[in-house]
Structures are given as C-alpha cells and as structure tokens.
Enzyme design. Structure first.
Site, mmCIF file in Angstrom:
data_model
loop_
_atom_site.group_PDB
_atom_site.id
_atom_site.type_symbol
_atom_site.label_atom_id
_atom_site.label_comp_id
_atom_site.label_asym_id
_atom_site.label_seq_id
_atom_site.Cartn_x
_atom_site.Cartn_y
_atom_site.Cartn_z
ATOM 1 N N SER A 163 -9.634 -0.245 7.451
ATOM 2 C CA SER A 163 -9.057 -0.055 6.113
ATOM 3 C C SER A 163 -8.376 -1.281 5.521
ATOM 4 C CB SER A 163 -8.073 1.108 6.122
ATOM 5 O OG SER A 163 -8.758 2.331 6.069
ATOM 6 N N SER A 178 -9.500 1.995 3.147
ATOM 7 C CA SER A 178 -8.632 2.719 2.248
ATOM 8 C C SER A 178 -7.641 1.836 1.485
ATOM 9 C CB SER A 178 -7.868 3.774 3.037
ATOM 10 O OG SER A 178 -7.001 3.161 3.978
ATOM 11 N N LYS A 202 0.858 -1.192 0.000
ATOM 12 C CA LYS A 202 0.000 0.000 0.000
ATOM 13 C C LYS A 202 0.887 1.233 0.000
ATOM 14 C CE LYS A 202 -3.820 2.056 2.699
ATOM 15 N NZ LYS A 202 -4.591 1.958 3.958
#
Lengths: 481, 104, 492
Positions: free
Chosen positions: C179, C155, C80
C-alpha cells in the site's frame, strides 16, 4: 444406584498489580464509572497493548507455587466475540501455549489430603461491566462501565478431579490462601477478584464414561459454590434417575431462589475464532527473572504443627493469612508459650481480625509485643483472665502501655491473703446455710462462693490464691474426724 | 471449492454484518472464487513447518507496572454515540440475564 | 525565490538554514497549491489550513532565534488518514469513522511534531487500507496526477498523489501488502515499507497487525531516508517495535552500492507482467551492470503461494481488528436499534463498504471452527516457507530487485468489480510484508503513454540503508520521471 460426581473448576483471579494489563490505567476498585479508561483499554482505533511485567511475574510465581511447568515460550491469543463490555470485540487471552500447565494443589478433605491436578494457568484481560439496577438506569438500556476492562486476570483450570462440593470449597479456600500468600491477589470473591465457574457431571459409580456436564456460573462466594454444586448434583441425579438426560448447558446460580437456572443463550453456538495475538510477540520467560517463593501455606501449616505443637485446626487457622501467621510468630517470640498464644489469638483476637482478612493489605491492628506483655502479666499473676480480655479489647482500639495502664487503673489482681481472707470470713457470716451445705458434702456450692468473692473484689481477686484460701477456710471448719 | 448460501449467512452473523440478499449472492460467488484460488496452498506439505505468526520477533520488552494519574484520559461524552450518567448506553442485554428470571 | 513546493527535503533544509525563506512561506505555497489542485485530484480529505499556518508562524520565530535545525524542521507533510493526529478527524476512508476525532497522536506523528514538521492535512485512502486503487474510499476516488482517468494506486493513493503533484514535501503512508510501494510506483515517487518492527505502529489504525508498517512517501531516496530516520526506533507503546538502535542519518548513505550483488527472482517473470514494465526493469539493471554491479538470478520458489497466504492472514487479522467498530464507544452508530444484535449488525452493515465487508467475511471464515487449520494455520506455515526463501536468497545477494507492480497504473473502474484481479496487482509486494522485510519502490521509467514505472528493491530485515544507497545510485542513472507531471507548473 450410587452416583459419582465429577467437578472441574475454572478460577479467575484478578491480579493485584498497580496498573492494568495492557495500559497504565490504575487497577483499583470502586472509582466513578469509566474514569479508569484511556485509548488503549477503550479499544480506540490504532492503539496497541503494552504488557504489564508485574502481571507476568505474578502469574509465574503462582504457577511455580502450584508446581506447574512454566513454559519458556508462551503465546497470547485473541478470543473473538461481540459483547458491549468487550471494547475491542476480542479478549486478549492465551490459548495454544499457555503460560503454564500440569500443576497440582493439595486440599484437606475429611478423608485426608487430596491432590487436585491443575490443567493450565494463563493470563488474560478482564472485561468491563454492564450496569442495570442503579438509581439512574432506565429500562431497556444497558449502561457500560469500562473501568474493569483490561484488568489483569489469571485463569487457573483444574483437572476434573474434584469429587464433592466440599472438596470444591476446600480447593477454593486453598487457592485463595495461596494467592494471598503470594500477594498476587486479595482473593476476594465478594468483590469479584476471585471468580469461579464449575463444570459438573455425575455418572453411575464405577462407570468409566463421563456424564454430560453443565457449566455453573454466578457463584460469588465459596459458600455459594458449595450450595450451587450440591443443588446441581442433586438435580442431575434426579433427572437421570427419572430416566431423563442432562442437557449440556450453562447455568446461573440464583442465591435468591437457591437453585441453578439455565442462562438463555447469548447468541448462536460460540465460535471464538482464537488465533495468536499479532500485537504481542511470544513471551519468553527466563529462570533468573523469577524471585524466590515465600513459604507456602501448606509448608507453613506443617511447620506450625511441628514446631509449636499445634493441632491441625489451630495451625490451619493461624496460617489462613500470611499477616496472621506472622503475627503469631512474633507473639510466640515475645511470649514463648505457643499453645497459650494460639488460644488467645483464636478466642479473643480472631473475631476482630476476620472481617479484614479478605484483604491483601490486612494487618493485625495490635502489636504482638503488647499482646505478649498482657499474656505475661497473667502468667506472673499480676492480672487475671478477665482483666486480660478487657485489656486486649482496648488494645485493639488504641495503643497504650499495658503495664502502666494496669498500675494506674489499679487493675492488678488482689493477691493480698489478708484481704481475701477477710472477704471469705465476711461471706461465711452472711451465708451460714451454704457453708453447712458444703460441709455436708455438696461441693457444688464452692462455685457460689468463688462467684461472690469475685464480685466483692470487682473481678480482681487472684483466682488461684482465692481457691486455695477458700479451701483452707472450709477445711478449718470441717469437724475433726 | 464451493460455499453454501447458509455458510455465507452464518459467517455474516459471526461478523455481525446485516447483509442484503444481493450482497449474500455477490459474496457467495466472490468468496467461492477466492477460496478456490487460495486452495493452491493444499499443494504444499507443511506438516513439518512451524507456523510464523510474528515476523522479526526478537524479544518482548515489557511495561513497568506504574499507573498513570487517576481520572479520565479521554473526553468520552464527545466520543460516544450515546453517553449518559458516566456510562456508554446500549440497548439492554437483560433478556439474557438471570436477574430478570429471578424477578419473573 | 525558488519554487518552494518543488524542493527536496535537503534543499528545504539548506534554504532554511541560509534564511532564504521561512516556514510560513513554504506552508503558504503548499496550501495555495492544494487549494488549486486538490479539487480535481481528491488527494486530501482534510486540510489543516489554519492549524498549519499557526504552527508555521511559531516555527518562523524559532528560525529567527537561530540555533541548529533538524532535518524535519518546517517540512510540510501529508498524513494518510489511517494515522491518528490528536484533535483531528481520522476516518480511514470509511463512513464508520467519519465522526471520529482522534484524542491522541500516533507515535510517529508525535516524533515528527517534536522535530518541527508541519502537517498539512490527511490524505485519501482505500477504506481501512483495503485496496490497491483508492477507489474503495467512502469519500470518492483519488486521481493519478499522471493521468486523471487513472488510479493512483492504493491504499495510500492520496499520499502518493499529493507527493507527485507537489501538494506536500513528503507524506506518510502505511503498507500491509504493498500500500505504500504500489501507489508510489503508480505516481512516480519513492515509497518505503520499512522492516516490520522498525517503526512504531501505535496510532496506526490496524488493518493486519503482523503486516502493517508505516513508511515515507517522498520525491527522492534521500528524502525517504530522512523521513524514515525521523520515525524509526523502539516505542514502548508498540511491543512489536524493535529495540535495535537506529543508525545515524549519515550512516544510511554509508555503503557503496557498486559493490552490491543483486538478485533477480526468476519466479517474478510470469504471465501478466507488462512488457514495458519488464523492459524498464531490465534496462535499469543493464545500466547497473555497466557500473560493475553483479546481477544474478535467485529463486523464491514459494512466490506463487504468497498472494493466497497474504489474503488469508491479512483478512483474518482484519476481521478481528475491525470488530471494535460496533457503534458503542465511538464512530458511526445505527440509530433506533432495539437490541444489541441489531445495533451491531446495522452499524456494521451501514458503516463499512463492500470491500471491507468482503474481507471481514473472508477472514472470519478462515478463522472459524473447522477451517482454522486448513486456512489460517496453513497460511502461517507457508508464510515461514516464504521467509525461508528470502533468507536463502540473501545468503547469495545483498538485495533483491523486481518490478513494483506487474502493470502501469490502470484505469478508474477497470478492476473494481473483480476483487481477485485487484488482489493480484500486489503480487510483487505482499511477500515482503509476510516476511517482515524492508522494500522500496522508486521510479525508473515512463511508458509510451507517459505513465510511471516503478522498481522495487528488497533488503534483509533492518538493512534499509542498502535501499537508500542503491536508490540514490539508480536515481542518478535514470533521472526520475517525476519531472513533467501534469501538475508540475508552479501556481502563480
């Protein structure tokens, strides 16, 4: 109307750790700009603080020495504001639950000892520096150097119990001495390792309500603190006596103009939005982690007075720096005449030591044993005072064996009666009128003869013997009564 | 719970965000709704509850005071928007500094 | 030769040790797939093509030399874009950090690198991890491999989509309020948020420091355990990381979940829970009960307050964490500012997106003079009550189960205009972050439309092994729906 002054001091002490507060960057002064930086103290995305154990121990030690209550659990907090010298947009400090509270510090005032309360002591990180007036700077640009960002600071806040600028100076001297004794900071105000802000207000004597206070900044020596406070107190009294009001504001001391100037507000009223620092778990301080305190300056001073029969002033000066006190005690051990030892340090050596005594690593540049041997030679009549002074001055420059040097250079004083008498007789022949003046009762002339004789002996005549012999010769010439 | 436009502007200034009029209008409405939702916390009596700031706080391990080697750890020139003479450059903050008043 | 991107970590390991294939073949197969599928999914923001190839060739040599191989050897991972990987862009999905090249490795990246992992690239995310749909990225939304018109969750939506579409073996995400788990549920994969303090956060760009954790996003519970094991443990660079020892990998599967008592929080069954989600959960629990596992109702009475508490604490911490983006030291900087104030305000106005600004505003408000007690402190107090709810429940049960999300993946654009509704999509996940507990989402079913449904398992702090053991059992029972995604065909 008589006015009463109320002063509280906030002192920031840079701690003499080897690395910064939250990262391993070296904590040193004077490196090229921004070379003492790393992702952590630059506030790069993703970094976290790693609290320096030594900084905690230094603060705990100081709190203990100030008789403050060290809290078993304390919290770090973020103080949020934007400024280009603050890389993260917040300063890691302590707010609720500081490391220590409610201590005290004794200061010497003309009226005797006074105790000033310590409100709190906490740890925080320093900010960087903005550079403006170097050769390379351009107008309209501020240059940011983050070498100092993240250096550990200890903030010590006093109660508003200081009543005069002189007391404020005494407080700072006492605090500076303390941090040097504890070896937690060099306490050097000129280099900024000890910084002082003052809150000052005045009120009619006997009044119980506090006057509006002004905050004073930018005073980078103890002397300037005294001057700034004296100026500000006078200014406030003038304002109040002319019917005006003191504004609550921050003022900067201008040494150049010798006055305080209002700092134009950085931004709208501050709202620091303090909250507990989530990246640092609560700090637990356990008793056993804390090392024993060294003898503190006030204890040492009392002991010097008692044990060595010194005056307040003598013991005060000799204990100003722990290394000086140590030097004195070593000297007395080798030359057991405390008063004489103190005199020689204060009169002959201190002026050389002083400029370096604002450093934590100050160390007298001469061995106390060597000095003791010089002083012993005076006592034994081997050399006189002026030779001793020369020897000490030389010893401060280089190390050598004083006895051997005296013998080699023929510096030993002349105690040969025959030689001295021969000089006296020669002198009497050259100055018959002065001889007669003395015999007529003008005893002042005696000094003239001593001076001349010292000159003839190149300063080496044994002064005591010389006095005795000179008197004998005069007596011999006095008409028999 | 409502929120005034001036409050939104004040918060924007504290946050150092230059907001357009449209954004202020948008946020005024949205913040009001969110604050209204958050208002349910008032139902709870927490007067005897210690705040929790750090989950799983089991004790802090501190760093030994050992400095790294001297010298830069990061290439700042490559990182910084404006960098010269070893410094980060920003618009002057000098108008708030006493040294300028001294010169005047 | 097996279809390499479709292997699990365990299968990859045994293939390597039998020398059926070597790292460069595995990496190449993934890169090829990324090249073909990423333009449509937008899961990766940056692909380290040559870097990954170079690294794989070095590992080929190591493999040829023989010797023991760790479980991470030659494993292609996606990261990420909230984690710093030295020498590569770390944007956090924000224009603010578009120019930023990280000069250091996050601690978990360093650990994985040391264990032989290969990083394929950085994945898309909601800006600064603020969002539940990955629509808040400055670099365009990521699409859900199960339905391109749908969000992948957020996210960590890029990482979830990359794992689901087999564009990597596994990925790293970060979880502040759900997330990792919410996008895992939306994309039909496994996502673990470890116990707060179990994984070092050093190098994770902070959103909310007391809530953030890094965790694995994988195809199976076993893979999640392996990746978790590889990154867990104390790090002196993160003072909030725990010094508790990490159990050996085998011990993570050492418990018999048939002995577990499971708790089902009654407060979770509220209006807004989708019927298919509810049915899927209850059906799974029924199968577990069929194996003799006890499921009982527990109460977490402060559940209705969790989202309010979460948004106060998360935004407050964020407002401070994001203050460093000021245009001075790195990243985006507004040009030709005449004053410092202008530099700050214009940099931050242009560098941050709308959701980030909104949260900075909310957090600044909650901390500001006059409001701190009513908002931040109050939230911190209720946070303790939420933790105490869980502590009490865990006196009775070994793990708590719930849906991961109230609904299956929603449509792109469906909730983006309404922040509060978006915030409510993490009602089952954010309480764990407040309490610091570990939670794992795993796929249990597909809706009638073929969309994945996730189930969340919650364990007491530092008891992740319960999640892995139970997860593996559930996978055996439910036959995870990862098979048959639109991107399941090998790229020739």
């Amino acid at each position: 109307m008589a006015w009463e002054t109320i002063i509280g001091l906030e002192v920031h002490v840079q701690l003499a750790t080897r690395s910064k507060m939250f990262c391993a960057c070296p904590n040193v002064f004077g490196a090229p700009p921004n070379t003492l930086t790393c992702p952590v103290c630059l506030g790069l995305p993703g970094v976290l603080p790693a609290l320096n154990k030594q900084a905690v121990l230094f603060a705990v030690k100081t709190a203990k020495a100030l008789n403050a209550q060290v809290h078993p659990h304390s919290l770090f907090a973020r103080k949020n504001y934007f400024y280009p010298d603050l890389p993260k947009g917040y300063q890691i400090s302590q707010y609720e639950q500081p490391l220590a509270t409610t201590g005290k510090l004794e200061i010497e005032t003309p009226g005797g000892t006074k105790v000033i309360g310590i409100t709190r002591l906490h740890l925080e990180e320093d900010a960087g520096k903005l550079v403006h007036e170097a050769e390379f700077t351009r107008a309209g640009v501020s240059y940011v150097d983050l070498n100092r960002a993240g250096v550990p600071l200890m903030e010590i806040v006093s109660e508003p119990e200081i009543s005069t600028p002189e007391e404020a100076m005494a407080y700072l001297r006492a605090l500076r001495e303390l941090v040097r004794y504890l070896k937690v900071s060099d306490g050097n105000m000129e280099e900024g390792s000890l910084r002082c802000d003052a809150n000052v207000s005045v009120r009619p004597e006997g009044s119980r309500t506090l006057g509006t206070k002004a905050e004073l900044k930018n005073m980078n020596s103890i002397r300037f603190v005294g001057k700034a406070l004296a100026y500000e107190v006078e200014r406030q009294v003038r304002v109040l006596e002319s019917g005006g009001k003191v504004a609550q504001e921050t003022l900067l001391w201008s040494e150049k103009l010798e006055k305080t100037l209002p700092m134009r507000s950085k931004e709208e009223a501050h709202d620091y939005r303090y909250f507990p620092e989530p990246d640092i778990l609560p700090l637990a301080i356990e008793g056993e982690r804390i090392e024993a305190l060294p003898e503190l300056p006030w204890d040492k001073r009392a002991r010097f007075k008692r044990v060595y029969a010194l005056t307040d002033e003598e013991s005060g000066i000799l204990t100003e720096h722990p290394a000086l006190a140590e030097f004195y005690e070593a000297l007395v051990e080798a030359f057991p005449n405390p008063k004489t030892a103190s005199n020689w340090i204060l009169v002959e050596l201190l002026k050389t030591f002083r400029p370096k005594m604002n450093r934590l690593d100050f160390f007298p540049a001469v061995s106390p044993k060597r000095v003791a041997r010089v002083l012993s030679m005076i006592e034994d009549g081997i050399i006189n005072q002026s030779t001793a002074k020369d020897l000490l001055a030389r010893l401060l420059e280089e190390d050598f064996d004083p006895e051997a040097f005296v013998a080699q250079q023929g510096l030993g004083q002349i105690s040969d009666e025959k030689a001295l008498l021969a000089w006296i007789d020669e002198l009497f022949e050259r100055h018959p009128s002065q001889v007669n003046e003395y015999l007529d009762g003008k005893e002042k002339v005696f000094g003239f003869f001593v001076g001349q004789l010292m000159k003839m002996s190149q300063g080496k005549a044994n002064p005591r013997l010389l006095n005795t012999l000179l008197k004998q010769r005069f007596d011999a010439r006095k008409p028999a009564s | 719970m409502g929120i005034e436009r001036e409050q939104v502007q004040h918060i924007a200034r504290l946050s150092r965000l230059a907001l357009s009029d449209d954004e202020i209008t948008l946020f005024k409405g949205q913040l009001a709704r969110i604050l209204d939702y958050i208002g349910i916390l008032e139902e709870l009596d927490t007067s005897a509850t210690m705040p929790l700031y750090h989950p799983n706080a089991e004790g802090l391990s501190l760093r030994q005071d050992i400095p790294r080697e001297n010298g830069p750890a990061v290439d700042l020139k490559g990182l910084a928007p404006e960098f010269d003479e070893g410094h980060f450059l920003v618009p002057s903050i000098l108008e708030t500094n006493a040294s300028e008043q001294e010169r005047a | 030769m097996p279809n390499l991107p479709f292997l699990t970590l365990a299968e990859l390991r045994s293939g390597y040790s039998r020398k059926e294939f070597q790292p460069s073949e595995v990496i190449e197969a993934h890169l090829k797939r990324i090249e073909a599928l990423n333009p449509e999914l937008n899961a990766y923001l940056e692909v380290f093509g040559d870097g990954a190839r170079d690294r794989a060739r070095a590992l080929d040599k190591k493999l040829a030399q023989g010797g023991p191989l760790g479980p991470l050897f030659g494993v292609p991972l996606a990261v990420k874009d909230v984690l710093c990987v030295e020498g590569t862009k770390t944007t956090c999905g924000s224009k603010m950090l578009e120019p930023f090249i990280a000069p250091y490795d996050a601690s978990c990246i360093r650990r994985l690198r040391d264990q032989g992992a290969v990083f394929l690239g950085k994945t898309n995310m909601d800006e600064f991890a603020m969002g539940s749909s990955t629509e808040n990225s400055a670099f365009g939304p990521t699409r859900n491999p199960f339905g391109l018109e749908r969000v992948p969750g957020g996210s960590s939506g890029g990482s979830a989509a990359a794992v689901a579409a087999h564009l990597c073996q596994a990925a790293l995400g970060s979880d502040t309020g759900g997330s990792i788990r919410q996008p895992a549920a939306f994309c039909g994969i496994v996502g673990l948020k470890p116990t707060y303090g179990r994984v070092s956060r050093y190098g994770l760009v902070a959103f909310a420091s007391s809530l953030d954790q890094i965790g694995p996003m994988t195809k199976t519970s076993e893979d999640a355990a392996i990746l978790f094991w590889a990154i867990a443990g104390h790090d002196p660079k993160d003072m909030t990381s725990s010094t508790r020892p990490v159990p050996p990998l085998e011990a993570l599967f050492g418990q018999d979940p048939r002995r577990f008592r499971l708790g089902l929080p009654k407060e979770y069954f509220v209006e807004g829970m989708d019927q298919e989600v509810r049915d899927a959960l209850l059906a799974t629990l029924a199968k577990l009960e069929g194996l003799g596992i006890q499921v009982e109702e527990v109460s977490l009475p402060h559940t209705p307050y969790a989202t309010a508490v979460y948004y106060i604490i998360a935004t407050s911490e964020a407002s401070s964490n994001l203050a460093r983006y000021d245009g001075v030291k790195y990243g985006f900087s507004a040009k030709h500012a005449d004053s410092m104030l202008e530099l700050y305000e214009r940099t931050r106005a242009a560098g941050f997106g709308l959701e980030v600004k909104r949260r900075i505003m909310l957090g600044t408000y909650a901390l500001s003079a006059g409001y701190y007690e009513a908002y931040f402190k109050k939230a911190a107090q209720v946070r303790r009550l939420i933790l105490e709810d869980f502590t009490r429940a865990f006196e009775k049960v070994d793990a708590i189960v719930s849906p991961t999300t109230p609904t299956p993946p929603f449509l792109l654009g469906e909730k983006i205009e309404d922040p509060l509704t978006m915030y409510l999509s993490d009602i089952y996940t954010n309480a764990l972050n407040l309490a610091g507990l570990p939670g794992m989402s795993l796929p249990i079913a597909r809706t009638g439309d073929g969309l994945p449904v996730g189930m969340q398992i919650i364990a007491p702090a530092f008891m992740e092994e319960r999640l892995f053991c139970l997860g593996r059992l559930i996978e055996e029972l439910t036959n995870p729906p990862i098979q048959g995604v639109p991107f399941d065909q090998p790229i020739a």
